[in-house]
Scaffold this active site. Structure first.
Site, mmCIF file in Angstrom:
data_model
loop_
_atom_site.group_PDB
_atom_site.id
_atom_site.type_symbol
_atom_site.label_atom_id
_atom_site.label_comp_id
_atom_site.label_asym_id
_atom_site.label_seq_id
_atom_site.Cartn_x
_atom_site.Cartn_y
_atom_site.Cartn_z
ATOM 1 N N ASP A 45 74.980 51.339 73.998
ATOM 2 C CA ASP A 45 73.666 51.616 72.862
ATOM 3 C C ASP A 45 72.861 50.513 73.159
ATOM 4 O OD1 ASP A 45 73.577 52.513 69.934
ATOM 5 O OD2 ASP A 45 72.952 50.286 70.327
ATOM 6 N N TYR A 50 66.973 44.009 71.148
ATOM 7 C CA TYR A 50 68.180 42.609 72.433
ATOM 8 C C TYR A 50 67.334 42.141 73.078
ATOM 9 C CZ TYR A 50 71.171 46.463 69.368
ATOM 10 O OH TYR A 50 72.020 46.854 68.379
ATOM 11 N N LYS A 75 66.577 51.244 70.690
ATOM 12 C CA LYS A 75 65.949 52.064 69.167
ATOM 13 C C LYS A 75 64.338 51.062 68.947
ATOM 14 C CE LYS A 75 70.830 50.955 67.749
ATOM 15 N NZ LYS A 75 71.041 49.795 68.923
ATOM 16 N N HIS A 108 65.582 51.819 64.021
ATOM 17 C CA HIS A 108 66.257 50.306 63.328
ATOM 18 C C HIS A 108 67.109 49.729 62.229
ATOM 19 C CE1 HIS A 108 67.975 46.808 66.462
ATOM 20 N NE2 HIS A 108 68.856 46.874 65.865
#
Ligand code: A2P
Length: 277
Positions: A45, A50, A75, A108
């Site tokens: 994930d 990120y 996301k 998200h």
């Protein structure tokens, strides 16, 4: 082998995966993903925000595991919400990951102040009908936002990924999702980085009965609640430990005592007010 769940469109998803929020791109995330795959994880994930999709993609490519055996979630970030923006952001994620398709693509955060999640969802529906994603879902959606999505759009989200752990057990949201065949996925399942959930004496007490750690007891609680769970770790020993939870079972008394720890306390942001770009 670990269990899977079947999503509302028939796609199967591993019930446990590796979360890589806060894993640095490059060596750190590559080592974490490689050791997870070597330990038997098949769900990873990540998210555009990120900043580590490239490292995740390299670890997958280097693993030698067939693409169809790995389930990848990413996301769309808040700044990319909107129909055209989301389609463009998706292509960039795909390129960074070095993949031809994504297994699960999520919004998200709802960011209600922007009021763009309906348009964003229509873009996800387009990606889904074009076959670029096997399933679409949301993250951080409350009942109110899910209700609006269900009323105004066509595809029911396959997944809602939310902060969920024994201190924030999300009972009402879970029953709403179950009613609508939306799978619930727990992030910060161990109480998050820097949290003190694992110091709760109940987990070591229960763990002693089964010769398991506090983290293993908590993860088992998620699994037995039919949740998909994505513990984050960059430590290979912990990554291996976190998936070694399929040789014991918590009793109904253990489950109830853990459920009683709920205080509706978040470690992360509140979806109703979170508005970061
Ligand atoms: P690290 O990544 O340094 O190994 P969550 O999944 O709830 O967000 O929790 C992530 C935090 O829990 C990270 O700080 C991670 O540290 C730590 N962690 C992950 N697995 C374990 C474990 N088995 N035992 C103790 N701490 C863990």
């Amino acid at each position: 082998m670990q269990p899977t769940i079947t999503l509302n469109n028939g796609v199967t998803m591993p019930q446990i995966g590796l979360g890589v929020w806060q894993a640095k791109d490059g060596q750190e995330v590559e080592t974490a993903v490689s050791s997870a795959l070597a330990s038997g994880y098949r769900l990873i994930d990540t998210a555009a925000v990120y900043g580590n999709e490239s490292g995740v993609g390299r670890a997958i490519a280097n693993s030698g595991i067939p693409r169809e055996d790995i389930f990848i979630t990413t996301k769309v970030w808040n700044a990319d919400q909107g129909y055209d923006e989301t389609l463009a952001a998706f292509d960039k994620s795909l390129e960074r990951l070095g993949l031809e398709y994504i297994d699960l693509y999520l919004i998200h955060w709802p960011v209600p102040a922007k009021d763009k999640y309906i348009d964003t969802w229509r873009a996800l529906e387009k990606l889904y009908s074009d076959g670029k994603v096997r399933a679409i879902g949301v993250s951080n959606f409350t009942i109110e936002y899910l209700e609006r999505l269900l009323n105004e759009t066509t595809v029911i989200p396959a997944v809602n990924q939310v902060e969920l752990h024994p201190r924030l057990s999300q009972v009402a949201l879970r029953s709403y999702c179950t009613e609508h065949a939306i799978a619930v996925e727990s992030y910060s399942p161990l109480g998050g980085t820097g949290g003190d959930l694992l110091n709760e004496p109940l987990f070591s007490e229960i763990g002693q009965k089964y010769d398991k750690s506090a983290a293993q007891v908590v993860l088992r609680w998620h699994i037995q609640n039919s949740l998909v769970v994505i513990p984050k770790s960059v430590t290979p020993e912990r990554i291996a430990q976190n998936i070694d939870i399929f040789d014991f079972e918590l009793s109904s008394d253990d489950m109830a005592r853990i459920a009683a720890l709920n205080t509706n306390t978040r470690v992360g942001s509140n979806p109703e007010t979170a508005n970061f770009t």
